[in-house]
Design an enzyme around this catalytic site. Structure first.
Site: not given
Ligand code: RB5
Length: 152
Positions: A7, A66, A68, A99, A134
């Site tokens: 994203d 993304c 995070t 694993h 595993h």
């Molecule tokens: C987008 O702002 C952010 O929420 C997305 O990239 C991600 O971190 C969601 O888990």
């Protein structure tokens, strides 16, 4: 084949990973997004994972980014057949292959830099599943996906 998806929060990191894969002459398919414009991560996770699973090559992998790495990994893990791991350390990226036979690596573009990301990509792509005990555990994860009661 490596399938890439991100994203807006992971777009810049995806571009770094693309450059790294190109340098390593590792073939990839970019499933978007194509800019830093805000976009939802779930559709991107779904289309990237579906493309990977449709590939006849069982060794195909996906790398999703993304902000995070977490949201896109949650979405990816809802796709049947996906074992996605959100990693930000070398040990995790290595052992999720050894694993968990993870087929999708998820990274946070706002968490790690391109240097660490390419190390994680490298170990993820070059580490084989250990199998053995595993495999049983992987099969149990698939059984949960199929609605089976593991505790019956
Ligand atoms: C987008 O702002 C952010 O929420 C997305 O990239 C991600 O971190 C969601 O888990």
């Amino acid at each position: 084949m490596i399938y890439l998806g991100a994203d807006h929060g992971g777009y810049a990191l995806k571009e770094e990973i693309k450059a790294y894969l190109a340098e390593q002459e590792i073939p990839f398919v970019d499933c978007g997004t194509d800019s830093t414009a805000s976009v939802d991560y779930a559709p991107i996770a779904q289309r990237t994972c579906r493309a990977m699973l449709a590939d006849a090559d069982r060794d195909s992998r996906a790398i999703l980014c993304c902000g995070t790495g977490i949201g896109i990994s949650m979405a990816a893990n809802k796709v049947r057949g996906v074992r996605a791991a959100c990693c930000s350390d070398y040990f995790g990226a290595k052992y999720t292959r050894l694993h968990n036979d993870a087929n999708v690596l998820c990274l946070g573009g706002r968490v790690i830099g391109p240097g660490l990301a390419t190390e994680l990509v490298d170990v993820f792509l070059h580490t084989d599943f250990e199998g053995g005990r595993h495999q049983r555990r992987i099969d149990q994860i698939a059984a949960i996906e199929n609605g089976e009661d593991l505790n019956a």
